[in-house]
Design a protein around this motif. Structure first.
Motif, PDB file in Angstrom:
ATOM      1  N   ILE A   7       0.797  -1.023  -0.212  1.00  0.00           N
ATOM      2  CA  ILE A   7      -0.009  -0.111  -0.055  1.00  0.00           C
ATOM      3  C   ILE A   7       0.823   1.260   0.055  1.00  0.00           C
ATOM      4  O   ILE A   7       0.613   2.215  -0.983  1.00  0.00           O
ATOM      5  N   ARG A   8       1.881   1.223   0.666  1.00  0.00           N
ATOM      6  CA  ARG A   8       2.891   2.428   0.884  1.00  0.00           C
ATOM      7  C   ARG A   8       3.329   2.578  -0.666  1.00  0.00           C
ATOM      8  O   ARG A   8       3.573   3.793  -0.798  1.00  0.00           O
ATOM      9  N   LEU A   9       3.944   1.666  -1.046  1.00  0.00           N
ATOM     10  CA  LEU A   9       4.573   1.759  -2.552  1.00  0.00           C
ATOM     11  C   LEU A   9       3.697   2.069  -3.693  1.00  0.00           C
ATOM     12  O   LEU A   9       3.797   3.126  -4.433  1.00  0.00           O
ATOM     13  N   MET A  10       2.359   1.535  -3.454  1.00  0.00           N
ATOM     14  CA  MET A  10       1.579   2.083  -4.510  1.00  0.00           C
ATOM     15  C   MET A  10       1.097   3.604  -4.373  1.00  0.00           C
ATOM     16  O   MET A  10       0.798   4.366  -5.229  1.00  0.00           O
ATOM     17  N   LYS A 104      17.092  21.202 -14.811  1.00  0.00           N
ATOM     18  CA  LYS A 104      15.793  20.334 -14.828  1.00  0.00           C
ATOM     19  C   LYS A 104      16.180  18.818 -15.044  1.00  0.00           C
ATOM     20  O   LYS A 104      15.640  17.959 -14.374  1.00  0.00           O
ATOM     21  N   PHE A 105      17.239  18.508 -15.694  1.00  0.00           N
ATOM     22  CA  PHE A 105      17.485  16.917 -15.808  1.00  0.00           C
ATOM     23  C   PHE A 105      18.132  16.520 -14.606  1.00  0.00           C
ATOM     24  O   PHE A 105      17.844  15.520 -14.120  1.00  0.00           O
ATOM     25  N   ARG A 106      18.974  17.284 -14.008  1.00  0.00           N
ATOM     26  CA  ARG A 106      19.603  16.867 -12.723  1.00  0.00           C
ATOM     27  C   ARG A 106      18.594  16.833 -11.719  1.00  0.00           C
ATOM     28  O   ARG A 106      18.858  15.811 -10.801  1.00  0.00           O
ATOM     29  N   LYS A 107      17.468  17.457 -11.506  1.00  0.00           N
ATOM     30  CA  LYS A 107      16.674  17.245 -10.536  1.00  0.00           C
ATOM     31  C   LYS A 107      15.562  16.201 -10.661  1.00  0.00           C
ATOM     32  O   LYS A 107      15.281  15.597  -9.856  1.00  0.00           O
ATOM     33  N   ALA A 108      15.258  15.781 -12.222  1.00  0.00           N
ATOM     34  CA  ALA A 108      14.328  14.880 -12.266  1.00  0.00           C
ATOM     35  C   ALA A 108      14.989  13.230 -12.324  1.00  0.00           C
ATOM     36  O   ALA A 108      14.348  12.522 -12.136  1.00  0.00           O
ATOM     37  N   ARG A 109      16.204  13.418 -12.584  1.00  0.00           N
ATOM     38  CA  ARG A 109      16.989  12.027 -12.627  1.00  0.00           C
ATOM     39  C   ARG A 109      16.578  11.548 -11.398  1.00  0.00           C
ATOM     40  O   ARG A 109      16.442  10.091 -11.386  1.00  0.00           O
ATOM     41  N   PRO A 110      17.028  11.859 -10.071  1.00  0.00           N
ATOM     42  CA  PRO A 110      16.774  11.020  -9.164  1.00  0.00           C
ATOM     43  C   PRO A 110      15.260  10.711  -8.725  1.00  0.00           C
ATOM     44  O   PRO A 110      14.946   9.601  -8.325  1.00  0.00           O
ATOM     45  N   ARG A 111      14.515  11.421  -8.995  1.00  0.00           N
ATOM     46  CA  ARG A 111      12.944  11.128  -8.920  1.00  0.00           C
ATOM     47  C   ARG A 111      12.578  10.092  -9.944  1.00  0.00           C
ATOM     48  O   ARG A 111      11.813   9.194  -9.323  1.00  0.00           O
ATOM     49  N   LEU A 112      13.370  10.026 -11.309  1.00  0.00           N
ATOM     50  CA  LEU A 112      12.925   8.795 -11.961  1.00  0.00           C
ATOM     51  C   LEU A 112      13.473   7.515 -11.333  1.00  0.00           C
ATOM     52  O   LEU A 112      12.895   6.469 -11.376  1.00  0.00           O
ATOM     53  N   LEU A 113      14.707   7.515 -10.851  1.00  0.00           N
ATOM     54  CA  LEU A 113      15.322   6.251 -10.385  1.00  0.00           C
ATOM     55  C   LEU A 113      14.524   6.025  -9.254  1.00  0.00           C
ATOM     56  O   LEU A 113      14.446   4.859  -8.924  1.00  0.00           O
ATOM     57  N   ARG A 114      14.175   6.827  -8.330  1.00  0.00           N
ATOM     58  CA  ARG A 114      13.397   6.522  -7.178  1.00  0.00           C
ATOM     59  C   ARG A 114      11.934   5.759  -7.570  1.00  0.00           C
ATOM     60  O   ARG A 114      11.569   4.665  -7.255  1.00  0.00           O
ATOM     61  N   TYR A 115      11.127   6.403  -8.634  1.00  0.00           N
ATOM     62  CA  TYR A 115       9.934   5.751  -9.206  1.00  0.00           C
ATOM     63  C   TYR A 115      10.343   4.550  -9.814  1.00  0.00           C
ATOM     64  O   TYR A 115       9.528   3.527  -9.462  1.00  0.00           O
ATOM     65  N   ASN A 116      11.246   4.219 -10.491  1.00  0.00           N
ATOM     66  CA  ASN A 116      11.633   2.720 -11.305  1.00  0.00           C
ATOM     67  C   ASN A 116      11.835   1.825  -9.832  1.00  0.00           C
ATOM     68  O   ASN A 116      11.712   0.696  -9.895  1.00  0.00           O
ATOM     69  N   ARG A 117      12.697   2.291  -8.972  1.00  0.00           N
ATOM     70  CA  ARG A 117      12.916   1.409  -7.663  1.00  0.00           C
ATOM     71  C   ARG A 117      11.646   0.916  -7.233  1.00  0.00           C
ATOM     72  O   ARG A 117      11.459  -0.002  -6.826  1.00  0.00           O
ATOM     73  N   TYR A 118      10.528   2.193  -6.665  1.00  0.00           N
ATOM     74  CA  TYR A 118       9.203   1.690  -6.397  1.00  0.00           C
ATOM     75  C   TYR A 118       8.417   0.614  -7.318  1.00  0.00           C
ATOM     76  O   TYR A 118       7.946  -0.237  -6.538  1.00  0.00           O
ATOM     77  N   ILE A 123       6.485  -4.803  -8.241  1.00  0.00           N
ATOM     78  CA  ILE A 123       6.387  -5.877  -9.091  1.00  0.00           C
ATOM     79  C   ILE A 123       6.810  -7.018  -8.272  1.00  0.00           C
ATOM     80  O   ILE A 123       6.107  -8.228  -8.622  1.00  0.00           O
ATOM     81  N   LYS A 124       8.120  -6.968  -7.595  1.00  0.00           N
ATOM     82  CA  LYS A 124       8.480  -8.290  -7.050  1.00  0.00           C
ATOM     83  C   LYS A 124       7.417  -8.842  -5.873  1.00  0.00           C
ATOM     84  O   LYS A 124       7.397 -10.065  -5.728  1.00  0.00           O
ATOM     85  N   LEU A 125       6.713  -7.858  -5.183  1.00  0.00           N
ATOM     86  CA  LEU A 125       5.661  -8.236  -3.881  1.00  0.00           C
ATOM     87  C   LEU A 125       4.354  -8.800  -4.683  1.00  0.00           C
ATOM     88  O   LEU A 125       3.961  -9.794  -4.432  1.00  0.00           O
ATOM     89  N   TYR A 126       4.119  -8.446  -5.914  1.00  0.00           N
ATOM     90  CA  TYR A 126       3.185  -9.050  -6.644  1.00  0.00           C
ATOM     91  C   TYR A 126       3.448 -10.432  -7.317  1.00  0.00           C
ATOM     92  O   TYR A 126       2.534 -11.250  -7.114  1.00  0.00           O
ATOM     93  N   GLU A 127       4.576 -10.400  -7.832  1.00  0.00           N
ATOM     94  CA  GLU A 127       5.177 -11.731  -7.941  1.00  0.00           C
ATOM     95  C   GLU A 127       5.225 -12.853  -6.824  1.00  0.00           C
ATOM     96  O   GLU A 127       4.933 -14.100  -7.081  1.00  0.00           O
ATOM     97  N   LYS A 128       5.772 -12.112  -5.531  1.00  0.00           N
ATOM     98  CA  LYS A 128       5.733 -13.198  -4.473  1.00  0.00           C
ATOM     99  C   LYS A 128       4.288 -13.745  -4.219  1.00  0.00           C
ATOM    100  O   LYS A 128       4.221 -14.874  -3.940  1.00  0.00           O
TER     101      LYS A 128
END
Length: 163
Positions: A7-10, A104-118, A123-128
Motif C-alpha cells: 500500500i505504501r509503495l502504491m 531540470k535534468f539533474r533534478k528529475a533524474r533522482p525522482r525517476l530512479l526512485r520511481y523505478n525502484r518503487y 512488481i516483486k511483491l506482486y510476483e511473490k
C-alpha cells in the motif's frame, strides 16, 4: 489481507504519477546531452522568432520616423546593429537555456530512479504473492507450447539418435 508495504509503495507511485510523471517521463527518453541540446535548440528558435517580432513591432510603432530616415539611413550600420543585437540576445538565451535544462535534468533524474525502484519493489511483491497463491491453490502456470517439445517428438523418443 492487506499488505502495508504494498500500500505504501502504491501510494508513493500514485503520488509521483499524479504530480511529476508527465514532465519527468518526457525527459527520461533522452540522454542528458541530447535533452540539453534539444532544449537549447528550442530556446534558440523561439528567441529568433521573438527577437525579430520585437524588431517588427518597434518598426511598426515608429513607422513614420523610419520612413523619414529611410533615404538618409546608413543601411550597413543599421544591419550591423540589428545582427549584433541578435547575436548577443541569442548568446544570453542560449546560456540561460543551457543552465535551465541541465538543472531540470539533474533534478528529475533522482525522482525517476526512485520511481523505478518503487515499481520494481511493487512488481516483486506482486510476483511473490502470485507465487504463494499458486502454491496454495495447487495451480501452475502453463505456457504456450509454440516451439516447444511437442513439435519434435521423434527426436526425443529415440534419445536424440539419428534413424
Amino acid at each position: 489481507m492487506l499488505d502495508e508495504e504494498k500500500i505504501r509503495l502504491m501510494t508513493k507511485v500514485t503520488i509521483y504519477e499524479k504530480n511529476e510523471e508527465l514532465r519527468d517521463l518526457a525527459l527520461s527518453r533522452f540522454y542528458k546531452e541530447d535533452y540539453v541540446k534539444y532544449g537549447c535548440l528550442k530556446t534558440l528558435v523561439v528567441t529568433t522568432f521573438c527577437y525579430w517580432m520585437c524588431i517588427g513591432v518597434y518598426i511598426l510603432l515608429n513607422f513614420e520616423q523610419v520612413l523619414n530616415e529611410l533615404n538618409e539611413m546608413d543601411y550597413f550600420k543599421v544591419i550591423t546593429k540589428l545582427m549584433l543585437g541578435y547575436v548577443v540576445v541569442l548568446a544570453i538565451f542560449y546560456v540561460y537555456g543551457f543552465i535551465v535544462y541541465n538543472h531540470k535534468f539533474r533534478k528529475a533524474r533522482p525522482r525517476l530512479l526512485r520511481y523505478n525502484r518503487y515499481l520494481k519493489k511493487l512488481i516483486k511483491l506482486y510476483e511473490k504473492d502470485e507465487a504463494e497463491e499458486q502454491i496454495l491453490t495447487g495451480k501452475v502456470k502453463i505456457y504456450s507450447q509454440i516451439g516447444g517439445f511437442d513439435d519434435m517428438p521423434d527426436f526425443f523418443e529415440d534419445g536424440g539418435k539419428k534413424k
